[in-house]
Design a protein around this motif. Structure first.
Motif, PDB file in Angstrom:
ATOM      1  N   ILE A   4      18.623  -2.443   0.041  1.00 54.58           N
ATOM      2  CA  ILE A   4      17.258  -2.040   0.370  1.00 54.58           C
ATOM      3  C   ILE A   4      17.204  -1.787   1.872  1.00 54.58           C
ATOM      4  CG2 ILE A   4      16.474  -4.438   0.685  1.00 54.58           C
ATOM      5  CD1 ILE A   4      14.291  -1.702  -0.849  1.00 54.58           C
ATOM      6  N   LYS A  69      18.668   3.790  -1.043  1.00 54.60           N
ATOM      7  CA  LYS A  69      17.803   4.716  -1.777  1.00 54.60           C
ATOM      8  C   LYS A  69      16.326   4.362  -1.636  1.00 54.60           C
ATOM      9  CE  LYS A  69      21.270   7.005  -3.483  1.00 54.60           C
ATOM     10  NZ  LYS A  69      21.563   8.383  -2.990  1.00 54.60           N
ATOM     11  N   ARG A  70      16.039   3.102  -1.308  1.00 53.56           N
ATOM     12  CA  ARG A  70      14.661   2.644  -1.105  1.00 53.56           C
ATOM     13  C   ARG A  70      14.576   1.907   0.224  1.00 53.56           C
ATOM     14  NH1 ARG A  70      12.829  -1.142  -5.724  1.00 53.56           N
ATOM     15  NH2 ARG A  70      14.932  -1.985  -5.400  1.00 53.56           N
ATOM     16  N   GLU A 116      11.669  10.869   1.796  1.00 49.74           N
ATOM     17  CA  GLU A 116      11.845  11.140   0.369  1.00 49.74           C
ATOM     18  C   GLU A 116      12.588  12.454   0.158  1.00 49.74           C
ATOM     19  OE1 GLU A 116       9.215  11.234  -3.764  1.00 49.74           O
ATOM     20  OE2 GLU A 116       8.382  10.403  -1.915  1.00 49.74           O
ATOM     21  N   THR A 121      13.229   6.702  -0.795  1.00 51.18           N
ATOM     22  CA  THR A 121      11.836   6.446  -1.163  1.00 51.18           C
ATOM     23  C   THR A 121      11.286   5.295  -0.335  1.00 51.18           C
ATOM     24  OG1 THR A 121      12.245   7.175  -3.423  1.00 51.18           O
ATOM     25  CG2 THR A 121      10.288   5.826  -3.047  1.00 51.18           C
ATOM     26  N   VAL A 123       8.820   2.320   0.115  1.00 48.28           N
ATOM     27  CA  VAL A 123       8.106   1.416  -0.789  1.00 48.28           C
ATOM     28  C   VAL A 123       7.301   0.419   0.030  1.00 48.28           C
ATOM     29  CG1 VAL A 123       9.802   1.663  -2.639  1.00 48.28           C
ATOM     30  CG2 VAL A 123      10.123  -0.108  -0.903  1.00 48.28           C
ATOM     31  N   ARG A 215       2.048   0.903   1.622  1.00 43.60           N
ATOM     32  CA  ARG A 215       3.413   1.037   2.127  1.00 43.60           C
ATOM     33  C   ARG A 215       3.497   0.801   3.629  1.00 43.60           C
ATOM     34  NH1 ARG A 215       5.120   6.859   0.203  1.00 43.60           N
ATOM     35  NH2 ARG A 215       2.975   7.240   0.932  1.00 43.60           N
TER      36      ARG A 215
END
Length: 267
Positions: A4, A69-70, A116, A121, A123, A215
């Motif tokens: 993360i 990815k996040r 993105e 992404t 979060v 967010r």
């Protein structure tokens, strides 16, 4: 192990996020802003890259290299520093060129959209920090009297308008008078200014903007907020329940009890 990303600013929130993510089985790859993030964060994460404010593409490359990815944004960026020390790279220039408004929400959403478009992404940090959100009700210190309850109501009404204008999150009130509104200077300086004009006994109200994107830019308070309130003799801290992050909550509650500051969470 899943990774993360953490985009770190100042304060305790990046540490709380890193700890919570690790406890939930995630490896944290962090990017930290120079002059804002605490260097000791490096010991709490698997990897850390330092960037200057505005180096968006450098953040993207660090996350892509780390297999992220996040990612979550945690911690503040001083607005004065943002105005005077930003070093926009090509990615930041591309983001800015598409903006019709330079208000905080519009800018942060545009940044999130840019990440993105590069496979990352953004979060909400509270997805991992639900336990750190302010509960509702009386939390610490003395119970409010009738005058203080009226000041809390007034402060929340004004904070709602302030948030609608995307200006700030904090309002200082005393005996029915609005003493200070948070703008570019931040919460602590708004509290000090309110204390200067209203003397001891002020009520500090902090709430998120209407329609707040969870967010980024959630209200956060910690022991340092209480220290600033003690400087000016402020006596009530009213927070929005469920949308305010409590930094080091046990210490915050103990400090409020010791200082005689009423701490409440308002729905």
């Amino acid at each position: 192990m899943e990774r993360i990303g953490l985009i770190a600013g100042n304060g305790r929130l990046p540490f709380l996020f890193a700890s919570a993510a690790r406890e939930q089985g995630l490896e944290v790859v962090a990017v930290a802003h120079r002059g804002e993030a605490d260097p000791s964060l490096e010991a709490e994460v698997a990897a850390l890259t330092w960037v200057k404010l505005g180096q968006v593409d450098r953040i993207v490359r660090a996350f892509q290299k780390g297999g992220v990815k996040r990612a979550a944004m945690a911690g503040g960026i001083g607005r004065v520093r943002a105005l005077t020390e930003a070093r926009p790279d090509l990615g930041a220039v591309r983001i800015i060129s598409r903006l019709r408004s330079f208000r905080d929400d519009a800018l942060l959403r545009a940044v999130a959209d840019y990440f993105e478009s590069h496979g990352i992404t953004i979060v909400a940090p509270t997805d991992w920090l639900a336990q750190a959100l302010c509960p509702q009700g009386h939390l610490a210190g003395p119970r409010l009297n009738a005058a203080q309850e009226k000041d809390v109501t007034l402060g929340r009404e004004v904070a709602t308008l302030l948030g609608q204008a995307d200006v700030g999150q904090t309002v200082v009130v005393h005996n029915g008078h609005v003493l200070a509104l948070e703008a570019v200077e931040g919460t602590d300086e708004a509290i000090r200014r309110g204390g200067k004009y209203g003397g001891a006994g002020a009520v500090v109200v902090k709430r998120s903007k209407p329609g707040q994107d969870l967010r980024f830019d959630l209200p956060a308070v910690g022991p340092r907020t209480l220290e600033t309130m003690q400087e000016v003799g402020a006596k009530v801290l009213a927070l929005e329940a469920g949308k305010t992050v409590l930094l080091d909550a046990p210490e915050l509650f103990r400090g409020a009890d010791k200082a005689g500051i009423s701490l409440i969470g308002v729905s």
